[in-house]
Design a protein around this motif. Structure first.
Motif, PDB file in Angstrom:
ATOM      1  N   TYR A 189      19.438  11.533  -5.873  1.00  0.00           N
ATOM      2  CA  TYR A 189      19.880  10.931  -4.607  1.00  0.00           C
ATOM      3  C   TYR A 189      19.173  11.624  -3.447  1.00  0.00           C
ATOM      4  O   TYR A 189      19.025  12.841  -3.418  1.00  0.00           O
ATOM      5  N   GLY A 190      18.698  10.823  -2.493  1.00  0.00           N
ATOM      6  CA  GLY A 190      18.033  11.376  -1.320  1.00  0.00           C
ATOM      7  C   GLY A 190      17.057  10.370  -0.753  1.00  0.00           C
ATOM      8  O   GLY A 190      17.268   9.155  -0.847  1.00  0.00           O
ATOM      9  N   THR A 191      15.962  10.880  -0.199  1.00  0.00           N
ATOM     10  CA  THR A 191      14.954   9.986   0.366  1.00  0.00           C
ATOM     11  C   THR A 191      14.209   9.274  -0.769  1.00  0.00           C
ATOM     12  O   THR A 191      13.721   9.918  -1.702  1.00  0.00           O
ATOM     13  N   CYS A 192      14.140   7.959  -0.681  1.00  0.00           N
ATOM     14  CA  CYS A 192      13.391   7.174  -1.675  1.00  0.00           C
ATOM     15  C   CYS A 192      12.475   6.214  -0.922  1.00  0.00           C
ATOM     16  O   CYS A 192      12.638   5.990   0.281  1.00  0.00           O
ATOM     17  N   PHE A 193      11.511   5.645  -1.627  1.00  0.00           N
ATOM     18  CA  PHE A 193      10.482   4.847  -0.980  1.00  0.00           C
ATOM     19  C   PHE A 193      10.468   3.416  -1.513  1.00  0.00           C
ATOM     20  O   PHE A 193      10.900   3.139  -2.631  1.00  0.00           O
ATOM     21  N   CYS A 194       9.920   2.541  -0.673  1.00  0.00           N
ATOM     22  CA  CYS A 194       9.848   1.113  -1.007  1.00  0.00           C
ATOM     23  C   CYS A 194       8.435   0.567  -0.822  1.00  0.00           C
ATOM     24  O   CYS A 194       8.238  -0.645  -0.688  1.00  0.00           O
ATOM     25  N   ASP A 195       7.424   1.466  -0.760  1.00  0.00           N
ATOM     26  CA  ASP A 195       6.039   0.990  -0.670  1.00  0.00           C
ATOM     27  C   ASP A 195       5.451   0.864  -2.074  1.00  0.00           C
ATOM     28  O   ASP A 195       6.038   1.328  -3.053  1.00  0.00           O
ATOM     29  N   GLU A 196       4.299   0.233  -2.171  1.00  0.00           N
ATOM     30  CA  GLU A 196       3.708  -0.005  -3.480  1.00  0.00           C
ATOM     31  C   GLU A 196       3.345   1.288  -4.211  1.00  0.00           C
ATOM     32  O   GLU A 196       3.374   1.349  -5.437  1.00  0.00           O
ATOM     33  N   ARG A 197       3.044   2.331  -3.452  1.00  0.00           N
ATOM     34  CA  ARG A 197       2.615   3.588  -4.056  1.00  0.00           C
ATOM     35  C   ARG A 197       3.741   4.277  -4.816  1.00  0.00           C
ATOM     36  O   ARG A 197       3.491   5.086  -5.708  1.00  0.00           O
ATOM     37  N   CYS A 198       4.980   3.953  -4.489  1.00  0.00           N
ATOM     38  CA  CYS A 198       6.102   4.675  -5.099  1.00  0.00           C
ATOM     39  C   CYS A 198       6.140   4.503  -6.615  1.00  0.00           C
ATOM     40  O   CYS A 198       6.682   5.339  -7.336  1.00  0.00           O
ATOM     41  N   LYS A 199       5.529   3.433  -7.134  1.00  0.00           N
ATOM     42  CA  LYS A 199       5.528   3.249  -8.580  1.00  0.00           C
ATOM     43  C   LYS A 199       4.655   4.293  -9.260  1.00  0.00           C
ATOM     44  O   LYS A 199       4.913   4.671 -10.399  1.00  0.00           O
ATOM     45  N   GLY A 257       0.796  -1.224   0.000  1.00  0.00           N
ATOM     46  CA  GLY A 257       0.000   0.000   0.000  1.00  0.00           C
ATOM     47  C   GLY A 257       0.823   1.265   0.000  1.00  0.00           C
ATOM     48  O   GLY A 257       1.867   1.370  -0.633  1.00  0.00           O
ATOM     49  N   SER A 258       0.330   2.266   0.745  1.00  0.00           N
ATOM     50  CA  SER A 258       1.012   3.552   0.870  1.00  0.00           C
ATOM     51  C   SER A 258       1.533   3.695   2.295  1.00  0.00           C
ATOM     52  O   SER A 258       0.764   3.651   3.245  1.00  0.00           O
ATOM     53  N   ASP A 259       2.841   3.836   2.433  1.00  0.00           N
ATOM     54  CA  ASP A 259       3.460   3.892   3.763  1.00  0.00           C
ATOM     55  C   ASP A 259       4.594   4.907   3.738  1.00  0.00           C
ATOM     56  O   ASP A 259       5.671   4.658   3.191  1.00  0.00           O
ATOM     57  N   LEU A 260       4.359   6.090   4.325  1.00  0.00           N
ATOM     58  CA  LEU A 260       5.353   7.161   4.294  1.00  0.00           C
ATOM     59  C   LEU A 260       6.574   6.854   5.142  1.00  0.00           C
ATOM     60  O   LEU A 260       7.590   7.535   5.038  1.00  0.00           O
ATOM     61  N   THR A 261       6.483   5.828   5.978  1.00  0.00           N
ATOM     62  CA  THR A 261       7.650   5.460   6.795  1.00  0.00           C
ATOM     63  C   THR A 261       8.521   4.425   6.097  1.00  0.00           C
ATOM     64  O   THR A 261       9.588   4.080   6.604  1.00  0.00           O
ATOM     65  N   CYS A 262       8.069   3.948   4.970  1.00  0.00           N
ATOM     66  CA  CYS A 262       8.798   2.901   4.243  1.00  0.00           C
ATOM     67  C   CYS A 262       9.826   3.567   3.328  1.00  0.00           C
ATOM     68  O   CYS A 262       9.671   3.610   2.111  1.00  0.00           O
ATOM     69  N   THR A 263      10.885   4.092   3.932  1.00  0.00           N
ATOM     70  CA  THR A 263      11.844   4.905   3.190  1.00  0.00           C
ATOM     71  C   THR A 263      13.261   4.379   3.354  1.00  0.00           C
ATOM     72  O   THR A 263      13.556   3.535   4.200  1.00  0.00           O
ATOM     73  N   SER A 264      14.110   4.937   2.508  1.00  0.00           N
ATOM     74  CA  SER A 264      15.535   4.675   2.584  1.00  0.00           C
ATOM     75  C   SER A 264      16.224   5.923   2.060  1.00  0.00           C
ATOM     76  O   SER A 264      15.575   6.839   1.549  1.00  0.00           O
ATOM     77  N   THR A 265      17.515   6.009   2.227  1.00  0.00           N
ATOM     78  CA  THR A 265      18.282   7.114   1.664  1.00  0.00           C
ATOM     79  C   THR A 265      19.221   6.537   0.632  1.00  0.00           C
ATOM     80  O   THR A 265      20.170   5.817   0.963  1.00  0.00           O
ATOM     81  N   ASP A 266      18.914   6.807  -0.616  1.00  0.00           N
ATOM     82  CA  ASP A 266      19.672   6.181  -1.689  1.00  0.00           C
ATOM     83  C   ASP A 266      19.275   6.836  -3.004  1.00  0.00           C
ATOM     84  O   ASP A 266      18.524   7.814  -3.026  1.00  0.00           O
ATOM     85  N   TRP A 267      19.781   6.280  -4.084  1.00  0.00           N
ATOM     86  CA  TRP A 267      19.426   6.773  -5.406  1.00  0.00           C
ATOM     87  C   TRP A 267      18.008   6.332  -5.750  1.00  0.00           C
ATOM     88  O   TRP A 267      17.623   5.207  -5.510  1.00  0.00           O
ATOM     89  N   ARG A 268      17.244   7.285  -6.299  1.00  0.00           N
ATOM     90  CA  ARG A 268      15.906   6.952  -6.765  1.00  0.00           C
ATOM     91  C   ARG A 268      15.967   6.480  -8.207  1.00  0.00           C
ATOM     92  O   ARG A 268      16.989   6.611  -8.885  1.00  0.00           O
TER      93      ARG A 268
END
Length: 264
Positions: A51-61, A35-46
């Motif tokens: 480069y910066g905060t990127c996401f790993c939840d389903e919404r990021c697509k 789903g959508s989870d604003l805490t599902c983050t990492s700091t890496d290349w998008r």
């Protein structure tokens, strides 16, 4: 790297490069979220090379801010469903009704994989015995028809192992039909789309739709004049109906499969 010897400068550069590689491995490893989870983050290349905060939840697509390794670490997995159950009996006796079959979800879709397909299907049917075991076929009204595929489930032998009456076939020329037949798109009702004005169709009269005393089916028009318009109705969608005229009675149907039907 001022003040460093060439050897130490090379070591420092190598360490910096290794550090960058280590950071690149952060990504979505072990961080995939539904789903959508604003805490599902990492700091890496998008994936858009920022480069910066990127996401790993389903919404990021959809928001296009996934970490670069999201497709690899969080591969899309489609919904998986079981096989269909057997068809149920008709939900009502002595009148056109429907039967049901179901399947269940074995694995939900993950990481924006294909959603689950429908878990229930219905198809038209009719029972000719009431709950007291008495025959209750109708004697008046339009011909009730369904796909010839329905006949595969009809018994070919009686309780004593004797072959049942194979019945007969009626040919009709389709005169008119309602627009509701053409728009029917449910999987087990698509046969209605093959009903066309001006086409010749075959409709088989078989037990248990064949009445024991008259050896005929409701609305078959066997005793009607050829020019008399007769009414028919599709079982499973009462709004799919129309008229046809009798062509001839045959021992066996000879129409193509898509234009072959059953009295029910």
């Amino acid at each position: 790297m001022k003040g460093l010897s060439p050897e130490r400068a090379c070591l420092a550069l190598l360490a910096a490069l290794l550090g960058t590689c280590h950071l690149a491995k952060a990504g979505c490893l072990g961080k995939c979220c539904p789903g959508s989870d604003l805490t599902c983050t990492s700091t890496d290349w998008r994936m858009d090379r920022v480069y910066g905060t990127c996401f790993c939840d389903e919404r990021c697509k959809r928001t296009k801010d996934c970490c670069f390794d999201y497709p690899t670490m969080c591969p899309a997995q489609p919904c998986v469903v079981s096989q269909w159950s057997y068809w149920s009996g008709c939900v009502q006796q002595c009148r056109p009704a429907f039967r049901v079959r179901r399947r269940h979800v074995e694995r939900e879709a993950q990481n924006s994989g294909d959603a689950c397909p429908p878990l229930e299907e219905r198809a038209g049917c009719m029972e000719y015995m009431n709950r007291q075991g008495e025959h209750c076929a109708q004697t008046q009204g339009p011909a009730l028809i369904t796909t010839a595929e329905y006949g595969k489930g009809r018994p070919k032998h009686d309780l004593y192992g004797e072959p049942v009456n194979p019945g007969y076939c009626m040919e009709f020329k389709m005169e008119s039909l309602s627009p509701h037949c053409m728009v029917e798109n449910r999987p087990h009702a698509r046969w209605m789309q093959y009903l066309r004005e001006g086409y010749t169709v075959c409709v088989a009269c078989q037990p248990p739709a064949m009445r024991n005393q008259s050896h005929s089916c409701q609305g078959d028009g066997a005793a009607s004049d050829r020019e008399a318009p007769l009414q028919w109705q599709a079982v499973g969608n009462p709004r799919c109906r129309g008229t046809w005229k009798k062509v001839q009675k045959l021992q066996r149907c000879s129409c193509p499969q898509v234009h072959s039907f059953l009295f029910i």
